[in-house]
Design a protein around this motif. Structure first.
Motif, PDB file in Angstrom:
ATOM      1  N   UNK A   1       7.326  10.648   6.252  1.00  0.00           N
ATOM      2  CA  UNK A   1       7.191  11.613   5.106  1.00  0.00           C
ATOM      3  C   UNK A   1       6.150   9.800   4.527  1.00  0.00           C
ATOM      4  N   UNK A   2       5.983  10.340   3.138  1.00  0.00           N
ATOM      5  CA  UNK A   2       5.434   8.922   2.716  1.00  0.00           C
ATOM      6  C   UNK A   2       6.685   7.760   2.304  1.00  0.00           C
ATOM      7  N   UNK A   3       5.881   6.583   2.756  1.00  0.00           N
ATOM      8  CA  UNK A   3       6.639   5.092   2.440  1.00  0.00           C
ATOM      9  C   UNK A   3       7.581   5.234   0.958  1.00  0.00           C
TER      10      UNK A   3
ATOM     11  N   UNK B   1       0.931  -0.826  -0.129  1.00  0.00           N
ATOM     12  CA  UNK B   1       0.398   0.027   0.469  1.00  0.00           C
ATOM     13  C   UNK B   1       1.114   1.487   0.180  1.00  0.00           C
ATOM     14  N   UNK B   2       0.357   2.639  -0.342  1.00  0.00           N
ATOM     15  CA  UNK B   2       0.904   3.350  -0.349  1.00  0.00           C
ATOM     16  C   UNK B   2       0.399   4.145   1.044  1.00  0.00           C
ATOM     17  N   UNK B   3       1.272   5.068   1.470  1.00  0.00           N
ATOM     18  CA  UNK B   3       1.108   6.358   2.165  1.00  0.00           C
ATOM     19  C   UNK B   3       1.159   7.401   2.789  1.00  0.00           C
ATOM     20  N   UNK B   4       0.042   8.191   3.115  1.00  0.00           N
ATOM     21  CA  UNK B   4       0.391   9.678   3.290  1.00  0.00           C
ATOM     22  C   UNK B   4       1.285   9.894   3.700  1.00  0.00           C
ATOM     23  N   UNK B   5       1.939  11.589   3.589  1.00  0.00           N
ATOM     24  CA  UNK B   5       3.150  11.491   4.425  1.00  0.00           C
ATOM     25  C   UNK B   5       2.187  12.596   5.043  1.00  0.00           C
TER      26      UNK B   5
ATOM     27  N   UNK C   1      -1.911  -2.110  -8.513  1.00  0.00           N
ATOM     28  CA  UNK C   1      -2.310  -0.911  -7.132  1.00  0.00           C
ATOM     29  C   UNK C   1      -2.444  -0.946  -6.124  1.00  0.00           C
ATOM     30  N   UNK C   2      -1.422  -0.119  -5.428  1.00  0.00           N
ATOM     31  CA  UNK C   2      -1.609   0.125  -3.912  1.00  0.00           C
ATOM     32  C   UNK C   2      -2.354   1.774  -3.447  1.00  0.00           C
ATOM     33  N   UNK C   3      -3.141   0.825  -3.005  1.00  0.00           N
ATOM     34  CA  UNK C   3      -4.527   2.247  -2.699  1.00  0.00           C
ATOM     35  C   UNK C   3      -3.917   2.682  -1.659  1.00  0.00           C
ATOM     36  N   UNK C   4      -4.380   4.047  -1.256  1.00  0.00           N
ATOM     37  CA  UNK C   4      -3.646   5.134  -0.293  1.00  0.00           C
ATOM     38  C   UNK C   4      -4.877   4.760   0.912  1.00  0.00           C
ATOM     39  N   UNK C   5      -3.515   4.089   2.206  1.00  0.00           N
ATOM     40  CA  UNK C   5      -4.183   4.366   3.519  1.00  0.00           C
ATOM     41  C   UNK C   5      -3.944   4.737   3.866  1.00  0.00           C
ATOM     42  N   UNK C   6      -3.156   4.647   5.367  1.00  0.00           N
ATOM     43  CA  UNK C   6      -2.702   5.982   6.689  1.00  0.00           C
ATOM     44  C   UNK C   6      -1.235   6.347   6.463  1.00  0.00           C
ATOM     45  N   UNK C   7      -1.319   6.297   7.421  1.00  0.00           N
ATOM     46  CA  UNK C   7       0.867   7.529   8.053  1.00  0.00           C
ATOM     47  C   UNK C   7       1.224   6.810   8.644  1.00  0.00           C
ATOM     48  N   UNK C   8       3.107   6.693   8.901  1.00  0.00           N
ATOM     49  CA  UNK C   8       3.377   5.959   9.163  1.00  0.00           C
ATOM     50  C   UNK C   8       4.751   6.550   9.464  1.00  0.00           C
ATOM     51  N   UNK C   9       5.723   6.165  10.580  1.00  0.00           N
ATOM     52  CA  UNK C   9       7.047   7.146  10.371  1.00  0.00           C
ATOM     53  C   UNK C   9       7.787   5.942   9.359  1.00  0.00           C
ATOM     54  N   UNK C  10       7.722   4.240   9.941  1.00  0.00           N
ATOM     55  CA  UNK C  10       8.458   3.544   8.494  1.00  0.00           C
ATOM     56  C   UNK C  10       8.369   4.196   7.572  1.00  0.00           C
ATOM     57  N   UNK C  11       8.301   5.659   7.063  1.00  0.00           N
ATOM     58  CA  UNK C  11       8.250   6.131   5.738  1.00  0.00           C
ATOM     59  C   UNK C  11       9.525   6.645   5.531  1.00  0.00           C
ATOM     60  N   UNK C  12       9.582   7.284   6.812  1.00  0.00           N
ATOM     61  CA  UNK C  12      11.465   7.980   7.090  1.00  0.00           C
ATOM     62  C   UNK C  12      12.788   6.310   6.698  1.00  0.00           C
TER      63      UNK C  12
END
Length: 467
Positions: free
Chosen positions: A279-281, A162-166, A352-363
């Motif tokens: 950040x986003x993943x 999945x994509x994530x939001x920053x 397709x990677x639907x946008x989900x929530x946010x996570x600090x794994x993005x950084x």
């Protein structure tokens, strides 16, 4: 007022017992411990082995406020034996434990087969709305990793695609002038009016935001309970989300402008206090493919009739919208709908990677090549941050999903040690996705984690008293 807010924020960093249990157990296993990293008492790094490659396993252990729930119950019912109103509504107790086990197993494998390499376990606090890993990334703790591995408890088994939001989060503190609301309202300047106007202004921004952007707010202080006093103070906490961190920061600047406008309209002042950002993943297909290979090789969960029956009972408490939300993210599981999804869902780098929530794994994913997996620890359809998730958190299915995750993480780490070509490919892929630029932390350098803020405030106060 500020002291109260920082104290509130620090509640997100109070996993003292969980962090210490992980740390002492790893120390007993021979790992070298560095505690209190990046200015956070519950953050630590445990390391074993030597040389390269360096493989990191990331664990979490924080809970959520307001989710005290009786384990195994089929209704929303607090556990009377718990004195704090907290619960593991996102399965982070499982997350940290599986990553811990994977790090020990990977270390043991390297020792047994005399393979070079360094294994690290990162004790990561305050993922929920606090960005512990972002502060760790800013401190450079992930910079020398060849691969960062993590996972998350879920309702299905797959590589995390999945994509994530920053997001960016900040407090907005309005200060005005109090007055008698009946005798002298013209002498007052309402901080509450300013906060209300800010919310209205931000609502008018919503038509002009990027697709998938979101803005959330909460009142921290609405000015007091008296209607006959013009409020001199009001405070809001805002979270701004967007697809990429640059979009989130740009939208956050517009929210700041709205706040300044609200202050001008009401004759008040506003102070913006930056809290955190993530950040986003950045997905790494080179590592994801290896993770997918290991998951396929390990195979499906083995579940009992009793576990299926309990999962069906949990499902009976869910609304249709809960089930459809899982379907949105795991459409492949609908081909064989069951109370428990036992098989491994197919991986595709182009899916397709639907946008989900946010996570600090993005950084972490911006600082080092990163891959993650999901395993079924809960009944299909269980919503995150729900009482149903807390209720299932000690069940046997949760433990089986946790062990499956540990196997997947350890196997992936070992496979990557044996495949330096993949690690090189992963590094090139990350450099390309960053546009050749180094990682840039979205949290300003002068913004400390809440525990460090409290410590700095206490020291400043002590020095003022001595002076």
């Amino acid at each position: 007022m500020a002291d109260r807010i920082w104290s509130y924020a620090e509640m997100r960093y109070r996993e003292f017992q969980s962090a210490e249990l992980h740390a002492t157990a790893l120390e007993a296993e021979g790992f070298k411990l560095t505690r209190g990293v990046a200015g956070m008492p519950t953050a630590f790094v445990a390391e074993a082995g030597s040389g390269g490659p360096v493989i990191g396993f990331l664990g979490e252990y924080d809970a959520l406020a307001g989710l005290n729930q009786a384990s195994g119950a089929l209704e929303c019912r607090p556990d009377p034996e718990r004195t704090l109103n907290q619960g593991h509504g996102c399965g982070h107790h499982l997350l940290g434990t599986a990553a811990h086990l994977a790090a020990v197993v990977a270390r043991d494998y390297l020792q047994k087969h005399r393979l070079p390499g360094t294994v690290r376990f990162y004790g990561c606090p305050a993922e929920e709305a606090a960005a512990g890993k972002t502060f760790m990334a800013r401190a450079g703790l992930f910079d020398d990793l060849d691969a960062a591995l993590s996972w998350h408890p879920s309702v299905a088994n797959s590589v995390f695609m999945n994509a994530t939001l920053a997001n960016v989060q900040a407090y907005f503190r309005f200060r005005g002038k109090s007055a008698h609301a009946a005798l002298a309202p013209h002498l007052g300047r309402s901080a509450l009016d300013a906060a209300e106007l800010m919310n209205i202004g931000v609502n008018y921004l919503r038509e002009h935001m990027p697709e998938q952007a979101r803005v959330h707010f909460a009142y921290i202080d609405s000015g007091g309970p008296s209607t006959n006093v013009i409020p001199a103070y009001a405070e809001l906490l805002y979270t701004v989300r967007a697809n990429r961190i640059d979009e989130a920061l740009a939208l956050f600047e517009r929210v700041e402008q709205v706040a300044r406008g609200a202050a001008m309209m009401t004759g008040t002042s506003v102070e913006m206090v930056f809290d955190k950002a993530v950040s986003n993943v950045l997905h790494n297909d080179a590592l994801d493919r290896v993770m997918a290979e290991q998951m396929e090789a390990i195979g499906a969960l083995d579940v009992s009739d009793e576990e299926r029956a309990f999962a069906a009972q949990i499902q009976a408490t869910l609304a249709p919208d809960d089930l459809s939300n899982s379907s949105k993210h795991f459409a492949a599981a609908l081909r064989d709908p069951q109370p428990i999804v036992t098989g491994v869902l197919p991986y595709s780098a182009t899916a397709s990677r639907p946008v989900t929530g946010s996570t600090d794994m993005g950084d972490v994913s911006w600082a080092a090549p990163t891959t993650q997996c999901l395993t079924a620890c809960f009944a299909w359809g269980t919503g995150f941050h729900s009482w149903q998730m807390v209720s299932q958190g000690k069940a046997s299915l949760a433990h089986k999903g946790m062990l499956l995750a540990a196997k997947c993480l350890a196997a992936t780490g070992v496979a990557l040690v044996r495949r330096p070509d993949v690690l090189q490919e992963a590094a090139r892929e990350l450099a390309g996705k960053r546009g050749g630029a180094p990682y840039r932390c979205p949290i300003p350098a002068d913004v400390l984690p809440p525990p460090a803020r409290d410590a700095a405030a206490a020291q400043a106060q002590a020095e003022a008293v001595r002076a």
